[in-house]
Scaffold this active site. Structure first.
Site, mmCIF file in Angstrom:
data_model
loop_
_atom_site.group_PDB
_atom_site.id
_atom_site.type_symbol
_atom_site.label_atom_id
_atom_site.label_comp_id
_atom_site.label_asym_id
_atom_site.label_seq_id
_atom_site.Cartn_x
_atom_site.Cartn_y
_atom_site.Cartn_z
ATOM 1 N N VAL A 11 -27.345 -61.794 12.692
ATOM 2 C CA VAL A 11 -27.086 -62.602 11.484
ATOM 3 C C VAL A 11 -28.074 -63.767 11.429
ATOM 4 C CG1 VAL A 11 -25.437 -64.133 10.330
ATOM 5 C CG2 VAL A 11 -24.652 -61.968 11.307
ATOM 6 N N ASP A 30 -32.058 -70.751 20.139
ATOM 7 C CA ASP A 30 -31.281 -69.799 20.937
ATOM 8 C C ASP A 30 -31.419 -70.187 22.415
ATOM 9 O OD1 ASP A 30 -30.310 -66.572 20.216
ATOM 10 O OD2 ASP A 30 -30.393 -67.273 22.295
ATOM 11 N N PHE A 148 -22.001 -61.861 5.028
ATOM 12 C CA PHE A 148 -21.554 -60.510 4.654
ATOM 13 C C PHE A 148 -22.691 -59.492 4.798
ATOM 14 C CE2 PHE A 148 -17.480 -61.935 3.328
ATOM 15 C CZ PHE A 148 -17.673 -63.222 2.820
ATOM 16 N N ARG A 150 -24.928 -56.522 6.030
ATOM 17 C CA ARG A 150 -24.726 -55.265 6.759
ATOM 18 C C ARG A 150 -25.933 -55.035 7.642
ATOM 19 N NH1 ARG A 150 -25.220 -51.497 2.093
ATOM 20 N NH2 ARG A 150 -26.431 -53.276 1.361
ATOM 21 N N GLU A 151 -25.738 -54.631 8.876
ATOM 22 C CA GLU A 151 -26.898 -54.297 9.714
ATOM 23 C C GLU A 151 -27.682 -53.176 9.044
ATOM 24 O OE1 GLU A 151 -24.900 -55.095 14.027
ATOM 25 O OE2 GLU A 151 -26.560 -53.680 13.893
ATOM 26 N N ASN A 205 -13.816 -57.436 5.719
ATOM 27 C CA ASN A 205 -14.166 -56.374 6.683
ATOM 28 C C ASN A 205 -12.993 -55.445 6.938
ATOM 29 O OD1 ASN A 205 -16.804 -56.985 6.965
ATOM 30 N ND2 ASN A 205 -16.681 -57.758 9.046
ATOM 31 N N ASN A 248 -17.442 -42.576 2.387
ATOM 32 C CA ASN A 248 -18.093 -41.460 3.091
ATOM 33 C C ASN A 248 -17.307 -41.148 4.358
ATOM 34 O OD1 ASN A 248 -20.263 -41.708 1.224
ATOM 35 N ND2 ASN A 248 -21.057 -43.388 2.468
ATOM 36 N N CYS A 257 -18.822 -55.378 14.168
ATOM 37 C CA CYS A 257 -17.947 -56.185 13.306
ATOM 38 C C CYS A 257 -16.581 -55.568 13.034
ATOM 39 C CB CYS A 257 -18.668 -56.485 12.003
ATOM 40 S SG CYS A 257 -20.112 -57.491 12.282
ATOM 41 N N ARG A 324 -23.403 -50.991 19.723
ATOM 42 C CA ARG A 324 -22.137 -51.681 20.034
ATOM 43 C C ARG A 324 -20.985 -51.038 19.266
ATOM 44 N NH1 ARG A 324 -23.677 -57.696 18.613
ATOM 45 N NH2 ARG A 324 -24.866 -56.584 17.032
HETATM 46 C C1 UDX Z 1 -20.090 -54.780 8.190
HETATM 47 C C2 UDX Z 1 -19.830 -55.255 6.770
HETATM 48 O O1 UDX Z 1 -20.203 -54.222 5.849
HETATM 49 C C3 UDX Z 1 -20.667 -56.503 6.491
HETATM 50 O O2 UDX Z 1 -20.364 -56.978 5.188
HETATM 51 C C4 UDX Z 1 -20.310 -57.572 7.528
HETATM 52 O O3 UDX Z 1 -21.096 -58.731 7.325
HETATM 53 C C5 UDX Z 1 -20.557 -57.037 8.935
HETATM 54 O O4 UDX Z 1 -19.794 -55.835 9.140
HETATM 55 P P1 UDX Z 1 -21.955 -53.464 9.509
HETATM 56 O O5 UDX Z 1 -21.066 -53.654 10.679
HETATM 57 O O6 UDX Z 1 -23.408 -53.705 9.643
HETATM 58 O O7 UDX Z 1 -21.449 -54.410 8.284
HETATM 59 O O8 UDX Z 1 -21.798 -51.942 9.071
HETATM 60 P P2 UDX Z 1 -21.278 -51.168 7.807
HETATM 61 O O9 UDX Z 1 -22.433 -50.700 7.026
HETATM 62 O O10 UDX Z 1 -20.210 -51.914 7.104
HETATM 63 O O11 UDX Z 1 -20.599 -49.886 8.520
HETATM 64 C C6 UDX Z 1 -19.553 -50.128 9.466
HETATM 65 C C7 UDX Z 1 -19.100 -48.784 10.029
HETATM 66 O O12 UDX Z 1 -18.441 -48.017 9.008
HETATM 67 C C8 UDX Z 1 -20.259 -47.921 10.541
HETATM 68 O O13 UDX Z 1 -19.854 -47.235 11.720
HETATM 69 C C9 UDX Z 1 -20.464 -46.923 9.406
HETATM 70 O O14 UDX Z 1 -21.018 -45.692 9.837
HETATM 71 C C10 UDX Z 1 -19.029 -46.727 8.933
HETATM 72 N N1 UDX Z 1 -18.938 -46.265 7.545
HETATM 73 C C11 UDX Z 1 -19.419 -47.054 6.547
HETATM 74 C C12 UDX Z 1 -18.315 -45.051 7.278
HETATM 75 O O15 UDX Z 1 -17.887 -44.345 8.198
HETATM 76 N N2 UDX Z 1 -18.194 -44.651 5.994
HETATM 77 C C13 UDX Z 1 -18.665 -45.397 4.950
HETATM 78 O O16 UDX Z 1 -18.538 -44.970 3.812
HETATM 79 C C14 UDX Z 1 -19.308 -46.637 5.241
#
Ligand code: UDX
Length: 429
Positions: A11, A30, A148, A150-151, A205, A248, A257, A324
């Site tokens: 972040v 850091d 917010f 997303r990675e 989240n 999905n 997260c 992670r």
């Molecule tokens: C998430 C939130 O989206 C983001 O707003 C917050 O700031 C941090 O946490 P992130 O952890 O990077 O972001 O991943 P994200 O894209 O949200 O996916 C999280 C998990 O859900 C992943 O394992 C992804 O594969 C899974 N996922 C996501 C699904 O299985 N189906 C989907 O439709 C979307």
């Protein structure tokens, strides 16, 4: 504006580089000296699309610099705290040690100039209040500025956020934030009180995690009812009140997260004497899914003498090297626990990080086809683009088996020589 960012992780780093790109003077701090030296030399410590180019560009323009000391706080207008708040090892609560150690360092550098201390890390309700009393300094305002990002899409989400939530009890701080985000559309700014901003992050989240778990349960039903989850997902997603995103189906959600924040919210609510039944079911159901998928694989290979399994995908999702709480890693560990077999793995980016968790339990390959040699089954666990179109002739000539278990429904082509099972259509179990 002079900005200091504490923490250069997934972040802090994209946010620091993003603000530098917008013309601010940014100092990223850091404790990790190696990381700071790498960043000073334009070497990224995380993978994020487009981040390296912006880092190098803003280093050359002297818009950004990296430091292990907190001295730069003296000239800062705003200090953004973006340190990790991992899950505590003892229970499911949030470990705030990094937050409080950084606040202690910040306190030492405060003088009587006005500053905003913005807590961007994901923290339980009331943490900003505690930080304010810890700092005990009438020249500062503490606000909640949850992230917010997303990675894999950090820069995209930084430059075009759906919303910028500002938890603040101070007009002066709000004015400074409006100046900081003056290049953004004003309608994106949502000002609420601090505790609400802290809860919005967890609630957001948790809702997304719940949405994913919901579609995964619909996928389970489709497998039994012999329906196609893609049609169901499309059909409900066209309702503007539901929306097509995060529907999905897959192996379950993971990452640094969702697993942490859902557990944290469950604990936060429990501490208020509130039982979040939907969230409880989401957490339990998601963990169950990892075991169910592992069992499906073990049931498939149990009749094969010394089976070999090929796995595509180790990161928790495409576009990142982050393992992670990766569903893929979790499922592999469950498979190794439940059955005796050889596991060959490939991932375009995450092998180094996966090795830190899986060690020599599996065999690693640097390309997707050599990973297939003599495999009885191919399982796709991360939705990398390169898994969309596979050369089935190479698969046919290298694999022993003729079955693919596509747990991300990512494969865009089929081949009559192979049995291809997807989640939510036709039953692999
Ligand atoms: C998430 C939130 O989206 C983001 O707003 C917050 O700031 C941090 O946490 P992130 O952890 O990077 O972001 O991943 P994200 O894209 O949200 O996916 C999280 C998990 O859900 C992943 O394992 C992804 O594969 C899974 N996922 C996501 C699904 O299985 N189906 C989907 O439709 C979307």
């Amino acid at each position: 504006m002079n900005i200091v960012i504490i923490g250069t992780g997934y972040v802090g780093l994209p946010v620091g580089i993003g603000f530098a790109e917008l013309g601010n003077k940014v100092v990223c701090v850091d404790v990790d000296e190696i990381k700071i030296n790498n960043l000073r030399n334009g070497k990224l410590t995380i993978y994020e699309n487009g981040l390296k180019e912006l880092l190098v560009k803003n280093l050359s323009k002297n818009n950004i610099c990296f430091d292990i000391s907190y001295d730069s706080i003296k000239n800062a207008d705003i200090v953004i705290v973006a340190v990790g708040t991992p899950q505590s090892d003892i229970d499911n609560s949030v470990d705030l040690n990094f937050i409080y150690s950084s606040i202690k360092e910040i306190a030492k550098k405060l003088d009587n100039s006005y500053k905003v201390i913005a807590i961007k890390s994901t923290v339980p309700i009331g943490t900003c209040d505690k930080i304010e009393s810890l700092l005990n300094n009438e020249n500062i305002d503490v606000i909640s500025l949850p992230e917010f990002l997303r990675e894999g899409y950090a820069l995209e989400d930084f430059f075009s956020p759906d919303r910028i939530v500002v938890g603040s009890n101070s007009k002066k701080a709000n004015d400074l934030i409006m100046e900081l985000y003056s290049s953004f559309n004003k309608d994106k700014l949502l000002f609420v009180d601090r505790k609400s901003a802290e809860l919005i992050k967890y609630a957001s989240n948790s809702f997304l995690a719940m949405k994913i778990h919901f579609i995964n349960e619909m996928a389970n039903l489709c497998e039994k009812a012999n329906l196609n989850i893609d049609d169901i997902s499309k059909g409900i997603g066209l309702d503007s009140r539901i929306g097509a995103k995060f529907l999905n189906p897959g192996p379950g959600y993971g990452g640094s997260c969702f697993p942490k924040d859902t557990l944290a919210l469950q604990t936060i609510a429990k501490n208020y004497g509130v039982n979040l039944s939907l969230l409880n079911a989401t957490i339990d159901g998601n963990n169950r899914r990892f075991i169910d998928i592992a069992n499906n694989v073990c049931n498939f290979v149990k009749h094969i003498k010394s089976p070999t399994l090929a796995i595509y995908g180790l990161s928790f999702k495409k576009g990142t090297d982050d393992c992670r709480y990766s569903p893929s890693i979790n499922i592999i560990l469950n498979i190794l626990k439940a059955c005796d077999l050889i596991v060959k793995v490939y991932d375009p980016l995450a092998i180094d990080n996966a090795k830190k968790i899986l060690g020599d339990k599996v065999l690693y390959f640097n390309d997707k086809y050599s990973c297939l040699k003599d495999s009885d089954l191919l399982v796709i666990l991360t939705e990398w683009e390169e898994f969309k179109y596979l050369d089935f002739d190479i698969l046919y000539n290298n694999m022993k088996g003729r079955t693919i278990y596509d747990c991300r429904n990512i494969l865009c082509t089929t081949d009559s020589r192979f049995n291809i099972f997807k989640v939510g259509s036709g039953s692999f179990s």
